[in-house]
Design a protein around this motif. Structure first.
Motif, mmCIF file in Angstrom:
data_model
loop_
_atom_site.group_PDB
_atom_site.id
_atom_site.type_symbol
_atom_site.label_atom_id
_atom_site.label_comp_id
_atom_site.label_asym_id
_atom_site.label_seq_id
_atom_site.Cartn_x
_atom_site.Cartn_y
_atom_site.Cartn_z
ATOM 1 N N THR A 242 -1.278 -4.606 20.282
ATOM 2 C CA THR A 242 -1.153 -5.164 18.940
ATOM 3 C C THR A 242 -2.137 -4.518 17.975
ATOM 4 O O THR A 242 -3.195 -4.023 18.359
ATOM 5 C CB THR A 242 -1.383 -6.686 18.957
ATOM 6 N N MET A 243 -1.749 -4.591 16.695
ATOM 7 C CA MET A 243 -2.589 -4.070 15.621
ATOM 8 C C MET A 243 -2.216 -4.835 14.354
ATOM 9 O O MET A 243 -1.037 -5.138 14.129
ATOM 10 C CB MET A 243 -2.338 -2.570 15.444
ATOM 11 N N GLY A 244 -3.208 -5.159 13.541
ATOM 12 C CA GLY A 244 -2.922 -5.945 12.345
ATOM 13 C C GLY A 244 -3.744 -5.515 11.147
ATOM 14 O O GLY A 244 -4.735 -4.796 11.279
ATOM 15 N N ALA A 245 -3.300 -5.960 9.982
ATOM 16 C CA ALA A 245 -4.010 -5.660 8.740
ATOM 17 C C ALA A 245 -3.862 -6.842 7.796
ATOM 18 O O ALA A 245 -2.884 -7.601 7.861
ATOM 19 C CB ALA A 245 -3.462 -4.398 8.090
ATOM 20 N N ASP A 246 -4.847 -6.998 6.922
ATOM 21 C CA ASP A 246 -4.785 -8.037 5.903
ATOM 22 C C ASP A 246 -5.630 -7.586 4.721
ATOM 23 O O ASP A 246 -6.634 -6.889 4.901
ATOM 24 C CB ASP A 246 -5.302 -9.372 6.444
ATOM 25 N N MET A 273 -7.251 -7.662 23.609
ATOM 26 C CA MET A 273 -7.639 -7.631 22.202
ATOM 27 C C MET A 273 -6.767 -6.653 21.412
ATOM 28 O O MET A 273 -6.275 -5.665 21.972
ATOM 29 C CB MET A 273 -9.107 -7.221 22.072
ATOM 30 N N PRO A 274 -6.578 -6.895 20.122
ATOM 31 C CA PRO A 274 -5.865 -5.918 19.292
ATOM 32 C C PRO A 274 -6.570 -4.561 19.318
ATOM 33 O O PRO A 274 -7.799 -4.485 19.436
ATOM 34 C CB PRO A 274 -5.916 -6.539 17.893
ATOM 35 N N ILE A 275 -5.784 -3.503 19.209
ATOM 36 C CA ILE A 275 -6.356 -2.163 19.119
ATOM 37 C C ILE A 275 -7.263 -2.065 17.905
ATOM 38 O O ILE A 275 -8.335 -1.464 17.955
ATOM 39 C CB ILE A 275 -5.219 -1.124 19.035
ATOM 40 N N SER A 276 -6.817 -2.688 16.805
ATOM 41 C CA SER A 276 -7.624 -2.662 15.586
ATOM 42 C C SER A 276 -7.126 -3.736 14.636
ATOM 43 O O SER A 276 -5.946 -4.091 14.636
ATOM 44 C CB SER A 276 -7.528 -1.285 14.912
ATOM 45 N N LEU A 277 -8.059 -4.265 13.837
ATOM 46 C CA LEU A 277 -7.720 -5.128 12.709
ATOM 47 C C LEU A 277 -8.285 -4.478 11.460
ATOM 48 O O LEU A 277 -9.491 -4.224 11.369
ATOM 49 C CB LEU A 277 -8.309 -6.529 12.887
ATOM 50 N N LEU A 278 -7.408 -4.176 10.505
ATOM 51 C CA LEU A 278 -7.805 -3.420 9.323
ATOM 52 C C LEU A 278 -7.849 -4.297 8.087
ATOM 53 O O LEU A 278 -7.042 -5.229 7.946
ATOM 54 C CB LEU A 278 -6.805 -2.281 9.064
ATOM 55 N N ARG A 279 -8.788 -3.985 7.187
ATOM 56 C CA ARG A 279 -8.678 -4.504 5.828
ATOM 57 C C ARG A 279 -7.839 -3.476 5.088
ATOM 58 O O ARG A 279 -8.287 -2.368 4.805
ATOM 59 C CB ARG A 279 -10.069 -4.662 5.189
ATOM 60 N N ALA A 280 -6.587 -3.807 4.825
ATOM 61 C CA ALA A 280 -5.671 -2.836 4.239
ATOM 62 C C ALA A 280 -4.709 -3.544 3.292
ATOM 63 O O ALA A 280 -4.451 -4.745 3.417
ATOM 64 C CB ALA A 280 -4.891 -2.097 5.328
ATOM 65 N N ASP A 281 -4.173 -2.767 2.372
ATOM 66 C CA ASP A 281 -3.267 -3.271 1.335
ATOM 67 C C ASP A 281 -1.869 -2.736 1.634
ATOM 68 O O ASP A 281 -1.674 -1.528 1.752
ATOM 69 C CB ASP A 281 -3.764 -2.795 -0.031
ATOM 70 N N ASN A 282 -0.893 -3.661 1.748
ATOM 71 C CA ASN A 282 0.487 -3.237 1.980
ATOM 72 C C ASN A 282 1.001 -2.356 0.844
ATOM 73 O O ASN A 282 1.875 -1.513 1.042
ATOM 74 C CB ASN A 282 1.382 -4.472 2.137
ATOM 75 N N ASN A 283 0.445 -2.520 -0.361
ATOM 76 C CA ASN A 283 0.847 -1.729 -1.513
ATOM 77 C C ASN A 283 0.250 -0.325 -1.492
ATOM 78 O O ASN A 283 0.808 0.606 -2.068
ATOM 79 C CB ASN A 283 0.441 -2.457 -2.798
ATOM 80 N N PRO A 285 -0.906 1.699 1.628
ATOM 81 C CA PRO A 285 -1.133 1.786 3.075
ATOM 82 C C PRO A 285 -2.252 2.778 3.415
ATOM 83 O O PRO A 285 -2.437 3.789 2.726
ATOM 84 C CB PRO A 285 0.214 2.275 3.616
ATOM 85 N N PRO A 286 -2.993 2.497 4.487
ATOM 86 C CA PRO A 286 -4.151 3.331 4.823
ATOM 87 C C PRO A 286 -3.824 4.579 5.623
ATOM 88 O O PRO A 286 -4.730 5.339 5.975
ATOM 89 C CB PRO A 286 -5.011 2.376 5.659
ATOM 90 N N TRP A 287 -2.549 4.816 5.930
ATOM 91 C CA TRP A 287 -2.201 5.902 6.839
ATOM 92 C C TRP A 287 -2.341 7.261 6.151
ATOM 93 O O TRP A 287 -1.975 7.425 4.994
ATOM 94 C CB TRP A 287 -0.774 5.715 7.361
ATOM 95 N N ARG A 288 -2.816 8.231 6.912
ATOM 96 C CA ARG A 288 -2.966 9.573 6.360
ATOM 97 C C ARG A 288 -1.599 10.198 6.091
ATOM 98 O O ARG A 288 -0.610 9.861 6.758
ATOM 99 C CB ARG A 288 -3.772 10.457 7.317
ATOM 100 N N LYS A 292 3.701 9.539 10.983
ATOM 101 C CA LYS A 292 4.983 8.848 11.053
ATOM 102 C C LYS A 292 5.233 8.346 12.469
ATOM 103 O O LYS A 292 4.654 8.841 13.437
ATOM 104 C CB LYS A 292 6.141 9.777 10.647
ATOM 105 N N GLU A 293 6.133 7.352 12.562
ATOM 106 C CA GLU A 293 6.693 6.866 13.822
ATOM 107 C C GLU A 293 5.615 6.564 14.851
ATOM 108 O O GLU A 293 5.515 7.189 15.908
ATOM 109 C CB GLU A 293 7.716 7.872 14.364
ATOM 110 N N VAL A 294 4.818 5.548 14.522
ATOM 111 C CA VAL A 294 3.720 5.118 15.391
ATOM 112 C C VAL A 294 4.050 3.811 16.101
ATOM 113 O O VAL A 294 3.778 3.656 17.286
ATOM 114 C CB VAL A 294 2.427 4.949 14.572
#
Length: 477
Positions: A242-246, A273-283, A285-288, A292-294
């Motif tokens: 699992t992995m999450g962001a908020d 435990m989750p792989i990571s929990l990010l402080r991130a904005d859906n508007n 996104p933090p991805w470089r 793709k396709e993760v």
């Protein structure tokens, strides 16, 4: 082979969708195809009793044991409108199918159940004694039997007890192949959860969403609106990574202290435990760029302004151009809480579909809730679309006379390209213009928390008091 599938009488729209998702998980269905279903004679479509065709007993057992809404799947030995008809049907059932489960060295248990009526303990014993024509040779074991048999009875109660109408009594007898593990729900119930927020997803619904997303060992599941992690807890229970962001850093980083945060919810149930929990904005996104396709699945409950409104990075002054972009000084970064601005559902869903189109693997699933105003049952409901996705299931949960939420299950069927992104943007503008005006005008919250008919007064109350017989409630279950 045809099996009798008995559902728990709740979340009616979710029942078949869950079974078909699990059939896909266990290799029976391709995305978009459906199982064969039949109704017992004289049964309403919302009846908990259905016949389903499955290729093997192993598949039926796996589906039933993983399901949340399947009470049991049974190899039906006989059915009838009376016990005489039932006996005739059981006697005519092939001996080669019955005898392996009646052997002397085996143990068994017979359970009497009913729907729409109550059967006393003495009546249950009488019904079991009436099955002496079945040549059981094994020993009775009520605690841990090898074979479990069920005698299930419905009555011709009409439509006056709040249940799906049945016009004729029906009796079923069969061998249990598999049953749902409902012990999950009291184990994971929210009232015993270490860390809770106002929008924490109910445990039953979280498990249903995880089943719709085919969460299982070896898959990576992402929740972009993770909150207190209820959905990811359900996915982790089934073995998924699992992995999450908020957007709220206080939720994902701090919680209510070192022993009361998102991580402590996973510790409570001894889950990975989750792989990571990010402080991130859906508007934003933090991805470089180029990543793709993760993820194998994205499961979420977007903020649509009923219990909580959506937020995106920026703040009013920044978005209006009053101030320019700024950098937070190093000595203030630890306690800095970024400013945010209102985030409409239309924009939120568009961004969610765009992120999912990029980040899901081919065949990956996007499972999320979408709100619907129920002003007129005859009005066709329109849902967001994207060229990369095919909508394969819609499960409605009616929450009030005027408002419901629909769980949408979409599967990725095409790769993400710049051309696809532009097509999706145009579709979004068209959808926003034609079907989302009531959301943009802020009417959803008002509709949910206002009465369905403000002119109803004492007259309406007196009318309801006269009609004392409860009517069938359909999807309100």
């Amino acid at each position: 082979m045809w099996y009798l599938c008995v559902f728990y009488h709740r979340l009616l729209d979710y029942r078949k969708a869950e079974v078909e998702s699990l059939a896909h998980l266990f290799g029976v269905l391709e995305d978009g195809s459906a199982l064969q279903w039949k109704l017992p004679q004289h049964h309403h479509p919302d009846s908990p009793f259905h016949f389903v065709y499955l290729p093997s007993e192993d598949v039926a057992r796996n589906i039933a044991n993983r399901s949340i809404l399947v009470k049991g799947i049974y190899e039906l030995w006989g059915e009838g409108s009376s016990y005489e008809e039932l006996e005739e049907a059981i006697r005519s059932y092939p001996d080669e199918r019955k005898l392996p489960y009646l052997a002397a060295e085996s143990t068994f248990k017979i359970t009497v159940d009913s729907f729409g009526k109550v059967i006393s303990f003495q009546e249950q014993n009488d019904r079991i004694q009436g099955l002496t024509y079945i040549p059981f040779k094994g020993r009775v074991n009520l605690k841990n039997p090898e074979h479990k048999f069920w005698l299930i009875e419905t009555d011709d109660y009409g439509s006056n007890n709040g249940l799906p109408p049945v016009v004729q009594k029906r009796i079923f007898f069969g061998r249990e192949v598999g049953a749902a593990d409902r012990k999950l729900l009291p184990t994971y119930q929210l009232k015993s959860r270490t860390y809770l927020g106002p929008t924490a997803m109910d445990a039953e619904m979280a498990f249903l969403m995880a089943n719709q997303a085919l969460a299982t060992a070896g898959k990576l599941v992402y929740d972009p609106f993770v909150g207190t992690g209820s959905i990811l807890v359900a996915a982790a229970h089934f073995g998924a990574m699992t992995m999450g962001a908020d957007i709220d850093i206080r939720v994902v980083r701090d919680g209510r202290g070192p022993d009361c945060n998102v991580w402590s919810n996973f510790k409570q149930y001894h889950l990975p435990m989750p792989i990571s929990l990010l402080r991130a904005d859906n508007n934003l996104p933090p991805w470089r760029p180029g990543l793709k396709e993760v993820f194998d699945a994205i499961i979420c409950d977007p903020p649509y302004g009923v219990r909580a409104g959506g937020r995106k990075s920026g703040g009013r002054k920044l978005l209006k151009g009053v101030i320019g972009p700024y950098t937070v000084p190093d000595d203030k970064r630890t306690d800095h809480i970024p400013s945010t601005a209102a985030y409409s559902l239309a924009e939120c869903v568009h961004d969610l579909l765009d992120v999912a189109a990029k980040m899901l693997v081919m065949g990956g699933r996007l499972v999320y809730f979408y709100p619907v105003l129920r002003e007129d049952d005859s009005t066709e409901t329109h849902f967001p679309e994207h060229p990369c996705f095919k909508l394969i299931a819609t499960c409605e949960q009616i929450l009030s006379l005027r408002y419901s939420r629909v769980l949408l299950t979409m599967v990725k069927i095409g790769p993400y390209t710049e051309e696809i992104a532009e097509t999706a943007r145009l579709k979004h503008l068209e959808f926003k213009e034609n079907h989302l005006k009531w959301l943009e005008e802020g009417n959803l919250h008002a509709a949910v928390f206002s009465s369905a008919d403000p002119q109803l007064g004492d007259a309406g109350d007196s009318k309801s008091s006269k009609d004392s017989k409860p009517k069938y409630r359909g999807k309100y279950v």
